[in-house]
Design an enzyme around this catalytic site. Structure first.
Site, PDB file in Angstrom:
ATOM      1  N   ASP A  36       6.368   4.982   4.374  1.00 43.71           N
ATOM      2  CA  ASP A  36       5.222   5.885   4.247  1.00 43.71           C
ATOM      3  C   ASP A  36       4.908   6.082   2.771  1.00 43.71           C
ATOM      4  O   ASP A  36       5.766   5.885   1.898  1.00 43.71           O
ATOM      5  CB  ASP A  36       5.503   7.244   4.897  1.00 43.71           C
ATOM      6  CG  ASP A  36       4.213   7.980   5.286  1.00 43.71           C
ATOM      7  OD1 ASP A  36       3.803   7.888   6.458  1.00 43.71           O
ATOM      8  OD2 ASP A  36       3.624   8.639   4.408  1.00 43.71           O
ATOM      9  N   PHE A  47       3.849   3.555   8.471  1.00 42.20           N
ATOM     10  CA  PHE A  47       3.169   4.860   8.497  1.00 42.20           C
ATOM     11  C   PHE A  47       4.019   5.850   9.313  1.00 42.20           C
ATOM     12  O   PHE A  47       3.565   6.399  10.311  1.00 42.20           O
ATOM     13  CB  PHE A  47       1.754   4.755   9.084  1.00 42.20           C
ATOM     14  CG  PHE A  47       0.873   3.725   8.435  1.00 42.20           C
ATOM     15  CD1 PHE A  47       0.146   4.024   7.285  1.00 42.20           C
ATOM     16  CD2 PHE A  47       0.771   2.442   8.972  1.00 42.20           C
ATOM     17  CE1 PHE A  47      -0.678   3.078   6.694  1.00 42.20           C
ATOM     18  CE2 PHE A  47      -0.046   1.486   8.380  1.00 42.20           C
ATOM     19  CZ  PHE A  47      -0.771   1.803   7.241  1.00 42.20           C
ATOM     20  N   CYS A  60      -6.170   5.883  15.661  1.00 45.47           N
ATOM     21  CA  CYS A  60      -6.653   7.243  15.941  1.00 45.47           C
ATOM     22  C   CYS A  60      -8.062   7.441  15.384  1.00 45.47           C
ATOM     23  O   CYS A  60      -8.523   8.566  15.226  1.00 45.47           O
ATOM     24  CB  CYS A  60      -5.678   8.280  15.395  1.00 45.47           C
ATOM     25  SG  CYS A  60      -5.446   8.198  13.628  1.00 45.47           S
TER      26      CYS A  60
HETATM   27  N1  SAH Z   1       3.778   7.750  13.030  1.00 47.17           N
HETATM   28  C1  SAH Z   1       3.764   9.107  12.533  1.00 47.17           C
HETATM   29  C2  SAH Z   1       2.388   9.613  12.208  1.00 47.17           C
HETATM   30  C3  SAH Z   1       1.640   8.794  11.188  1.00 47.17           C
HETATM   31  S1  SAH Z   1       0.361   9.637  10.416  1.00 47.17           S
HETATM   32  C4  SAH Z   1       4.463  10.020  13.519  1.00 47.17           C
HETATM   33  O1  SAH Z   1       4.848   9.552  14.605  1.00 47.17           O
HETATM   34  O2  SAH Z   1       4.641  11.195  13.209  1.00 47.17           O
HETATM   35  C5  SAH Z   1      -0.145   8.551   9.170  1.00 47.17           C
HETATM   36  C6  SAH Z   1       0.795   8.458   7.998  1.00 47.17           C
HETATM   37  O3  SAH Z   1       0.312   7.434   7.154  1.00 47.17           O
HETATM   38  C7  SAH Z   1       0.920   9.678   7.101  1.00 47.17           C
HETATM   39  O4  SAH Z   1       2.255  10.058   7.023  1.00 47.17           O
HETATM   40  C8  SAH Z   1       0.436   9.217   5.713  1.00 47.17           C
HETATM   41  O5  SAH Z   1       1.223   9.740   4.661  1.00 47.17           O
HETATM   42  C9  SAH Z   1       0.636   7.745   5.806  1.00 47.17           C
HETATM   43  N2  SAH Z   1      -0.207   6.892   4.981  1.00 47.17           N
HETATM   44  C10 SAH Z   1      -1.548   6.932   4.815  1.00 47.17           C
HETATM   45  N3  SAH Z   1      -1.976   5.865   4.102  1.00 47.17           N
HETATM   46  C11 SAH Z   1      -0.862   5.145   3.786  1.00 47.17           C
HETATM   47  C12 SAH Z   1      -0.628   3.926   3.088  1.00 47.17           C
HETATM   48  N4  SAH Z   1      -1.652   3.220   2.581  1.00 47.17           N
HETATM   49  N5  SAH Z   1       0.618   3.484   3.001  1.00 47.17           N
HETATM   50  C13 SAH Z   1       1.649   4.178   3.537  1.00 47.17           C
HETATM   51  N6  SAH Z   1       1.489   5.308   4.233  1.00 47.17           N
HETATM   52  C14 SAH Z   1       0.254   5.794   4.343  1.00 47.17           C
END
Ligand code: SAH
Length: 400
Positions: A256, A234, A344
């Site tokens: 992601d 993610f 979160c």
């Molecule tokens: N770690 C990041 C913030 C993550 S926010 C930072 O430091 O900036 C959560 C992220 O999860 C988003 O980018 C969203 O696109 C992604 N996401 C949501 N569901 C997902 C899934 N099932 N598989 C992969 N990515 C996912």
């Protein structure tokens, strides 16, 4: 806006205590009667069942949060000067105490809703631009006032309005993303976080373009990455992954589901001259299974998924999601590997989240040593009167 008291909201007997304790959300269930006919967004006084003044707030018949409270002083009108003082106090925390500068590359959360006494207003600062989110109808109605006050902040060139999904339904507020005041933000806006430059898309990015709450956690996690094979699950625009790569990770894989986020991550990696990263477009849940099947191993795994539950009904499913992620991550983690577990989801407490990680560890036959219990950066304070503001948990552990 009219600052006159348009009505009195009387609480049911024995329901006043949280509001004397300065919790700002008066849910419809706590209310006995509304005296007068306050229009949505108007000023109302909250009174106990015996008629005593408790607090002053803004009314919204369309929201389950029927009144949001802003002042506990009966003499205090909710006028422009009142909101200006709240904004000034929020800004003073960031500039005077936390020492954020007005440089065009500095980014921080300038106002964090209830945590800054402004329930329903979130403002992030990206250099000379502000992004503003209204999650309360009454404050959205006052957007011109806020725009005027915020344009007076030193160094601000423009304000961009971002809307959160579902807010129309929750609050009855009809808002659309767009420029609120000043100049539009440049398409190639970038910020610097701990010496790394990140591209930020204010107009289309998720949340308000960047996840500022993890700023300090990224730097701390990077210390554990030296010489390690890192999986940043993610990754969004690569916050953790890039920090680890720069710190000297052996390799970094960022995963992601969002193509635009990965494109920004890749561009930021190149811009910072970082070569030891790969970017994978995948659903993390599926991809972790693939990695397990391929017997892949990592020495440091970061799990930073999005919020899994927006209401109580969704919490059991959220637990399942976190459990699944941790089960698979532990299979991929080498002995004595480092696990970074973020959550979160505000409806899951820090204790519950630790318990979940503990249960998964036990059923996987691994010992977990908690090295750091972390939360969001200090520009996302927690109001002790409203603990819901403390939503982010970040556990750093060593796993046997
Ligand atoms: N770690 C990041 C913030 C993550 S926010 C930072 O430091 O900036 C959560 C992220 O999860 C988003 O980018 C969203 O696109 C992604 N996401 C949501 N569901 C997902 C899934 N099932 N598989 C992969 N990515 C996912």
């Amino acid at each position: 806006m009219n600052t006159e008291i348009a009505g009195h909201v009387l609480l049911k007997p024995k329901r006043a205590q949280p509001f004397y304790g300065r919790h700002p959300w008066v849910f419809v269930g706590a209310i006995d009667t509304v005296q007068g006919t306050p229009p949505d967004g108007a000023v109302v006084d909250l009174r106990s069942s015996t008629g005593n003044f408790v607090a002053r707030g803004l009314f919204n018949s369309q929201s389950k949060i029927r009144v949001r409270l802003y002042s506990w002083d009966e003499q205090q009108p909710l006028d422009d000067a009142f909101f200006q003082a709240k904004l000034d106090r929020a800004l003073a925390l960031r500039r005077d105490l936390l020492q954020f500068t007005d440089s065009p590359e500095t980014a921080y959360r300038a106002v964090f809703s209830e945590a800054d006494g402004l329930s329903g207003l979130v403002i992030d600062r990206y250099g000379s631009w502000l992004t503003v989110q209204f999650t309360a109808l009454a404050l959205a109605q006052r957007q011109q006032m806020f725009a005027r006050l915020l344009m007076q902040w030193p160094g601000v060139r423009g304000i961009y309005l971002r809307t959160e999904k579902g807010i129309g339904q929750l609050e009855g507020a009809e808002l659309r993303d767009g420029l609120l005041a000043g100049e539009p933000p440049p398409a190639d806006l970038s910020i610097v976080e701990h010496g790394l430059r990140f591209q930020v898309n204010l107009t289309e990015g998720q949340k308000t373009g960047y996840y500022l709450d993890q700023r300090e956690n990224r730097q701390v996690v990077a210390h554990y990455a030296v010489g390690r094979r890192v999986l940043d699950a993610f990754c969004y625009t690569g916050g953790f992954g890039l920090a680890c790569a720069r710190a000297g990770a052996a390799s970094v894989e960022c995963v992601d589901a969002s193509v635009p986020a990965l494109q920004i991550a890749q561009a930021s990696a190149e811009r910072n001259g970082l070569g030891n990263l790969v970017f994978t477009h995948a659903d993390v849940f599926h991809y972790l299974n693939d990695l397990v099947a391929a017997r892949k191993q990592f020495d440091l795994i970061i799990l930073d998924p999005p919020k899994f539950a927006r209401n109580r009904a969704a919490v059991p499913k959220a637990f399942q999601g976190y459990r699944k992620l941790h089960q698979q991550a532990l299979k991929l983690l080498t002995p004595n590997g480092v696990l970074v577990s973020c959550c979160c989801t505000g409806l899951i407490s820090a204790t519950e989240f630790e318990e979940l990680v503990a249960q998964v560890a036990t059923s996987s036959g691994r010992d977990v040593q908690l090295l750091e219990r972390r939360g969001p950066a200090a520009d996302h304070p927690v109001a002790l009167a409203c603990r819901e503001t403390g939503y982010l948990k970040c556990l750093i552990s060593r796993v046997s």
